[in-house]
Design an enzyme around this catalytic site. Structure first.
Site, PDB file in Angstrom:
ATOM      1  N   GLU A  11     -10.858   6.007  -5.289  1.00  0.00           N
ATOM      2  CA  GLU A  11     -11.381   4.646  -5.348  1.00  0.00           C
ATOM      3  C   GLU A  11     -11.801   4.302  -6.776  1.00  0.00           C
ATOM      4  O   GLU A  11     -12.147   5.183  -7.562  1.00  0.00           O
ATOM      5  CB  GLU A  11     -12.578   4.508  -4.402  1.00  0.00           C
ATOM      6  CG  GLU A  11     -12.219   4.648  -2.933  1.00  0.00           C
ATOM      7  CD  GLU A  11     -11.305   3.530  -2.458  1.00  0.00           C
ATOM      8  OE1 GLU A  11     -11.620   2.348  -2.690  1.00  0.00           O
ATOM      9  OE2 GLU A  11     -10.257   3.841  -1.852  1.00  0.00           O
TER      10      GLU A  11
ATOM     11  N   ARG B 268       0.874  -1.172   0.000  1.00  0.00           N
ATOM     12  CA  ARG B 268       0.000   0.000   0.000  1.00  0.00           C
ATOM     13  C   ARG B 268       0.909   1.218   0.000  1.00  0.00           C
ATOM     14  O   ARG B 268       1.724   1.390   0.906  1.00  0.00           O
ATOM     15  CB  ARG B 268      -0.899  -0.006   1.236  1.00  0.00           C
ATOM     16  CG  ARG B 268      -1.679   1.290   1.512  1.00  0.00           C
ATOM     17  CD  ARG B 268      -2.658   1.595   0.399  1.00  0.00           C
ATOM     18  NE  ARG B 268      -3.641   2.581   0.788  1.00  0.00           N
ATOM     19  CZ  ARG B 268      -3.496   3.901   0.722  1.00  0.00           C
ATOM     20  NH1 ARG B 268      -2.329   4.397   0.301  1.00  0.00           N
ATOM     21  NH2 ARG B 268      -4.460   4.715   1.077  1.00  0.00           N
TER      22      ARG B 268
ATOM     23  N   ARG C  53      -0.891  -5.402   4.996  1.00  0.00           N
ATOM     24  CA  ARG C  53      -0.160  -4.975   3.808  1.00  0.00           C
ATOM     25  C   ARG C  53       1.091  -4.203   4.231  1.00  0.00           C
ATOM     26  O   ARG C  53       1.109  -3.572   5.291  1.00  0.00           O
ATOM     27  CB  ARG C  53      -1.040  -4.088   2.932  1.00  0.00           C
ATOM     28  CG  ARG C  53      -2.273  -4.770   2.381  1.00  0.00           C
ATOM     29  CD  ARG C  53      -3.136  -3.815   1.594  1.00  0.00           C
ATOM     30  NE  ARG C  53      -3.588  -2.690   2.411  1.00  0.00           N
ATOM     31  CZ  ARG C  53      -4.444  -1.757   1.987  1.00  0.00           C
ATOM     32  NH1 ARG C  53      -4.908  -1.792   0.760  1.00  0.00           N
ATOM     33  NH2 ARG C  53      -4.804  -0.776   2.800  1.00  0.00           N
TER      34      ARG C  53
END
Length: 227
Positions: free
Chosen positions: A60, A52, A96
């Protein structure tokens, strides 16, 4: 060209671009792109790792067309098979690897902000403490030039979109104000909205009138979300 001129040209060329030593960070190889701030890589042991991108937030995918444009651009910057260097920041709640990714000593995270394909994630900017001013300036420049995500009249920040808080907008007209909570004169929060906290709004140090139903002004000095 004399030595002084060469040095000056070098500084101008690379000003504002964070650089790293080639041997200071681990090399990984790009496997795939998820969206504008997520990718999969393979580390030196051959293990797949989800990254990330730290300190930034991309639109998004459902924020059409901005999310798709951001993903496409990240894929251009990081094609499959590209060797990258990775500066780990932390692990997030999804396990992540939150990181800053570099190609040829250039921060891909910063490039995405410079091109208006991502915004600065101020809540997590401490992960880029040494270069935070570069990130903030890059965003300001992209916004002024209406690049990418900023080329729209009322951009909804990615974190607001994820939380469904799509109606939080600056106050601009009397008709809008009649539909907004008067406790917050600097931007519009519809009355009877579920409880919010400072993480839910993209504003800081704004005016607050009592009764302050969301509790933004904890010390009751008339200023909300001071930190």
């Amino acid at each position: 060209m004399n030595k002084t001129a060469i040095i000056t040209a070098f500084l101008v060329l690379f000003s504002g671009v964070p650089t790293i030593a080639q041997t200071s960070l681990p090399n990984m190889t790009v496997v795939s792109i998820g969206d504008g701030d997520t990718l999969r890589v393979r580390n030196q042991q051959g293990k797949p790792v989800t990254i990330r991108l730290g300190c930034i937030d991309a639109p998004e995918m459902k924020q059409n067309p901005w999310g798709q444009q951001s993903r496409t651009r990240l894929g251009q910057l990081l094609p499959v098979g590209q060797s990258v260097q990775v500066r780990q920041i932390e692990r997030d709640k999804y396990k992540r690897l939150v990181a800053e990714v570099f190609v040829n000593n250039r921060s891909v995270n910063l490039t995405m902000v410079q091109e208006g394909q991502a915004v600065v994630y101020r809540q997590y900017l401490k992960g880029c403490a040494n270069t935070k001013d570069q990130f903030l300036q890059a965003e300001a420049d992209a916004k002024q030039q209406k690049l990418g995500f900023w080329n729209q009249s009322q951009p909804v920040m990615p974190w607001d979109f994820r939380r469904g808080k799509k109606n939080i907008q600056p106050n601009t007209t009397r008709s809008q104000q009649q539909q907004c909570d008067p406790s917050y004169p600097d931007f519009c929060i519809p009355p009877n909205l579920s409880d919010l906290d400072c993480r839910d709004v993209p504003y800081r140090r704004f005016r607050v009138n009592q009764p302050d139903p969301h509790g933004f002004d904890r010390d009751r000095d008339g200023i909300g979300c001071e930190r």
